[in-house]
Design a protein around this motif. Structure first.
Motif, PDB file in Angstrom:
ATOM      1  N   PRO A  25       0.809  -1.226   0.000  1.00 30.59           N
ATOM      2  CA  PRO A  25       0.000   0.000   0.000  1.00 30.59           C
ATOM      3  C   PRO A  25       0.838   1.270   0.000  1.00 30.59           C
ATOM      4  O   PRO A  25       0.448   2.274  -0.595  1.00 30.59           O
ATOM      5  CB  PRO A  25      -0.839  -0.123   1.282  1.00 30.59           C
ATOM      6  N   GLU A  26       2.008   1.239   0.632  1.00 30.35           N
ATOM      7  CA  GLU A  26       2.845   2.442   0.694  1.00 30.35           C
ATOM      8  C   GLU A  26       3.524   2.747  -0.651  1.00 30.35           C
ATOM      9  O   GLU A  26       4.113   3.807  -0.816  1.00 30.35           O
ATOM     10  CB  GLU A  26       3.909   2.316   1.792  1.00 30.35           C
ATOM     11  N   TRP A  27       3.438   1.836  -1.604  1.00 29.31           N
ATOM     12  CA  TRP A  27       4.014   2.091  -2.917  1.00 29.31           C
ATOM     13  C   TRP A  27       3.092   2.925  -3.806  1.00 29.31           C
ATOM     14  O   TRP A  27       3.540   3.480  -4.805  1.00 29.31           O
ATOM     15  CB  TRP A  27       4.319   0.779  -3.635  1.00 29.31           C
ATOM     16  N   LEU A  28       1.810   3.014  -3.453  1.00 29.48           N
ATOM     17  CA  LEU A  28       0.854   3.729  -4.289  1.00 29.48           C
ATOM     18  C   LEU A  28       1.268   5.196  -4.424  1.00 29.48           C
ATOM     19  O   LEU A  28       1.497   5.888  -3.437  1.00 29.48           O
ATOM     20  CB  LEU A  28      -0.550   3.632  -3.686  1.00 29.48           C
ATOM     21  N   GLY A  29       1.374   5.662  -5.646  1.00 27.81           N
ATOM     22  CA  GLY A  29       1.718   7.059  -5.879  1.00 27.81           C
ATOM     23  C   GLY A  29       3.199   7.361  -5.870  1.00 27.81           C
ATOM     24  O   GLY A  29       3.589   8.525  -5.955  1.00 27.81           O
ATOM     25  N   THR A  30       4.064   6.331  -5.768  1.00 26.04           N
ATOM     26  CA  THR A  30       5.508   6.591  -5.687  1.00 26.04           C
ATOM     27  C   THR A  30       6.171   6.717  -7.058  1.00 26.04           C
ATOM     28  O   THR A  30       7.325   7.130  -7.136  1.00 26.04           O
ATOM     29  CB  THR A  30       6.219   5.468  -4.910  1.00 26.04           C
ATOM     30  N   THR A  31       5.460   6.379  -8.127  1.00 24.92           N
ATOM     31  CA  THR A  31       6.079   6.430  -9.454  1.00 24.92           C
ATOM     32  C   THR A  31       6.456   7.855  -9.830  1.00 24.92           C
ATOM     33  O   THR A  31       7.564   8.119 -10.306  1.00 24.92           O
ATOM     34  CB  THR A  31       5.141   5.828 -10.509  1.00 24.92           C
ATOM     35  N   GLN A  32       5.546   8.808  -9.602  1.00 19.67           N
ATOM     36  CA  GLN A  32       5.865  10.194  -9.925  1.00 19.67           C
ATOM     37  C   GLN A  32       6.997  10.714  -9.054  1.00 19.67           C
ATOM     38  O   GLN A  32       7.889  11.432  -9.524  1.00 19.67           O
ATOM     39  CB  GLN A  32       4.630  11.081  -9.755  1.00 19.67           C
ATOM     40  N   GLN A  33       6.981  10.352  -7.784  1.00 18.72           N
ATOM     41  CA  GLN A  33       8.062  10.763  -6.879  1.00 18.72           C
ATOM     42  C   GLN A  33       9.408  10.272  -7.405  1.00 18.72           C
ATOM     43  O   GLN A  33      10.399  11.020  -7.422  1.00 18.72           O
ATOM     44  CB  GLN A  33       7.812  10.179  -5.486  1.00 18.72           C
ATOM     45  N   ALA A  34       9.454   9.021  -7.862  1.00 18.30           N
ATOM     46  CA  ALA A  34      10.706   8.458  -8.352  1.00 18.30           C
ATOM     47  C   ALA A  34      11.163   9.153  -9.629  1.00 18.30           C
ATOM     48  O   ALA A  34      12.361   9.406  -9.815  1.00 18.30           O
ATOM     49  CB  ALA A  34      10.537   6.956  -8.588  1.00 18.30           C
ATOM     50  N   ILE A  35      10.228   9.469 -10.518  1.00 18.78           N
ATOM     51  CA  ILE A  35      10.575  10.171 -11.760  1.00 18.78           C
ATOM     52  C   ILE A  35      11.192  11.535 -11.438  1.00 18.78           C
ATOM     53  O   ILE A  35      12.206  11.937 -12.010  1.00 18.78           O
ATOM     54  CB  ILE A  35       9.332  10.316 -12.653  1.00 18.78           C
ATOM     55  N   ASP A  36      10.578  12.247 -10.492  1.00 22.90           N
ATOM     56  CA  ASP A  36      11.103  13.563 -10.114  1.00 22.90           C
ATOM     57  C   ASP A  36      12.481  13.447  -9.479  1.00 22.90           C
ATOM     58  O   ASP A  36      13.391  14.248  -9.771  1.00 22.90           O
ATOM     59  CB  ASP A  36      10.136  14.257  -9.145  1.00 22.90           C
ATOM     60  N   GLU A  37      12.671  12.461  -8.596  1.00 23.22           N
ATOM     61  CA  GLU A  37      13.960  12.297  -7.928  1.00 23.22           C
ATOM     62  C   GLU A  37      15.046  11.884  -8.918  1.00 23.22           C
ATOM     63  O   GLU A  37      16.201  12.330  -8.814  1.00 23.22           O
ATOM     64  CB  GLU A  37      13.847  11.261  -6.813  1.00 23.22           C
ATOM     65  N   TYR A  38      14.688  11.055  -9.880  1.00 22.68           N
ATOM     66  CA  TYR A  38      15.654  10.636 -10.890  1.00 22.68           C
ATOM     67  C   TYR A  38      16.078  11.827 -11.746  1.00 22.68           C
ATOM     68  O   TYR A  38      17.270  12.017 -12.027  1.00 22.68           O
ATOM     69  CB  TYR A  38      15.036   9.529 -11.741  1.00 22.68           C
ATOM     70  N   HIS A  39      15.112  12.648 -12.123  1.00 24.29           N
ATOM     71  CA  HIS A  39      15.446  13.865 -12.863  1.00 24.29           C
ATOM     72  C   HIS A  39      16.400  14.743 -12.053  1.00 24.29           C
ATOM     73  O   HIS A  39      17.386  15.266 -12.590  1.00 24.29           O
ATOM     74  CB  HIS A  39      14.180  14.647 -13.190  1.00 24.29           C
ATOM     75  N   ASN A  40      16.122  14.883 -10.757  1.00 22.45           N
ATOM     76  CA  ASN A  40      16.982  15.723  -9.915  1.00 22.45           C
ATOM     77  C   ASN A  40      18.405  15.167  -9.837  1.00 22.45           C
ATOM     78  O   ASN A  40      19.382  15.932  -9.825  1.00 22.45           O
ATOM     79  CB  ASN A  40      16.379  15.836  -8.514  1.00 22.45           C
ATOM     80  N   LEU A  41      18.526  13.848  -9.765  1.00 23.12           N
ATOM     81  CA  LEU A  41      19.866  13.246  -9.721  1.00 23.12           C
ATOM     82  C   LEU A  41      20.629  13.538 -11.008  1.00 23.12           C
ATOM     83  O   LEU A  41      21.810  13.917 -10.977  1.00 23.12           O
ATOM     84  CB  LEU A  41      19.750  11.734  -9.496  1.00 23.12           C
TER      85      LEU A  41
END
Length: 341
Positions: free
Chosen positions: A134-150
């Protein structure tokens, strides 16, 4: 459910379930003491409070916000051979921030000619074939943003370097998920833009072009060649005990830098030739991900309370320095330990 008068109901916060109107006659005495008949009306309203609205913004996948890059003013030191710094397997959002910071420090210090990420830089666990949490729901956008920042930080730290990303099986998860669930939209582009990246490609969502990042996709066959005798791939081997390097040395005829294993490995092999010999290497930079069992995988388990039961992985955090020319190359591993942080 609560009873109240219709005029008292805040219809923005409540839903009217039912309204009951009862009409009946009653009797009262007037001022002269005479009994009079009167018509009476009774209103009864049942309401249900409206639930709080759901914020769906975190669930929507879109391009990462653009980044204003402020490049470093450090200059590349003179050197005879080209220098390539290699890292991979960050598996964002499960990256080890200290390992990432140490890699950025090396980039700033050395200003390499090339920076190569060997794949699985983003995990995309919420669209994986693993049992979902359940805690994974909605994490895809977060990961995309963090990857862009890296990647944006990498570009800021090395404005003159070539930056390459060799896609691995985790980057491939996005295409696979769309193919399995919505094949019709896989290659959609904006109207009348046939040469543009498809909207749902990772390259578009992470804004590779904005950051001048070159991608090598087509896993598992996607390969980056920096010299005729030096190539980079994500790889498929996952054997333990350093035997992946030995397997690549048996299969390949060029020095091969690979990811996927999360382990630091380096081995050499020399082939005799008529006029001498040729030596090749197989090497893995380790990973930039957490190594304490946080990264989703086959061994990951949870207790009855839904709490992750951590178990240290046989992985090592690190990177590779590769000094190379058309004829020679030298590989130096650097493992990130607790002393570094």
């Amino acid at each position: 459910m609560e009873k109240k008068r219709l005029s008292d109901v805040d219809t923005e916060k409540n839903t009217v379930v039912s309204e009951i109107i009862n009409e009946y006659q009653g009797f009262i005495k007037d001022e002269n003491g005479e009994i009079q008949t009167v018509d009476l009306v009774k209103h009864s309203v049942k309401v249900r409070p409206n639930p709080d609205p759901i914020d769906i913004a975190p669930l929507l996948v879109r391009e990462a916000p653009p980044t204003i890059i402020k490049p470093t003013r450090r200059k590349k030191a003179p050197r005879s051979d080209r220098l390539t710094l290699v890292a991979g397997d960050a598996q964002i959002p499960f990256q080890d921030d200290e390992a990432v910071a140490l890699f950025h420090d090396a980039i700033l210090k050395h200003q390499p000619d090339n920076i190569v990420f060997t794949g699985d830089m983003i995990d995309l666990n919420a669209i994986s074939r693993f049992k979902q949490r359940p805690e994974w729901l909605g994490t895809t956008q977060q990961a995309i943003d963090e990857y862009h920042n890296l990647l944006a930080q990498t570009r800021a730290n090395a404005p003159d370097s070539n930056i390459y990303v060799v896609h691995g099986n985790h980057e491939q998860r996005l295409d696979t998920y769309v193919q399995m669930n919505a094949m019709e939209v896989l290659g959609l582009r904006r109207a009348n833009m046939p040469k543009e990246l498809a909207v749902l490609t990772l390259q578009n969502l992470v804004r590779y072009d904005d950051l001048e990042v070159k991608s090598i996709d087509g896993y598992p066959n996607g390969t980056l060649w920096l010299e005729d005798n030096l190539k980079f791939t994500h790889g498929t081997n996952v054997a333990k005990g350093g035997s992946n390097a030995a397997k690549y040395l048996r299969e390949e005829r060029e020095t091969t830098i690979y990811g996927h294993t999360h382990r630091m490995e380096l081995a050499y092999r020399t082939f005799p030739q008529r006029l001498g010999a040729v030596t090749i290497a197989a090497a893995s930079p380790g990973c930039l991900a957490k190594i304490d069992g946080t990264v989703p995988g086959f061994r990951q388990t949870y207790d009855a309370q839904g709490t992750l039961v951590k178990r240290a992985e046989d992985w090592q955090r690190g990177m590779l320095y590769v000094e190379h020319s058309a004829k020679t190359h030298h590989i130096t591993p650097r493992m990130f330990t607790e002393l570094d942080t």
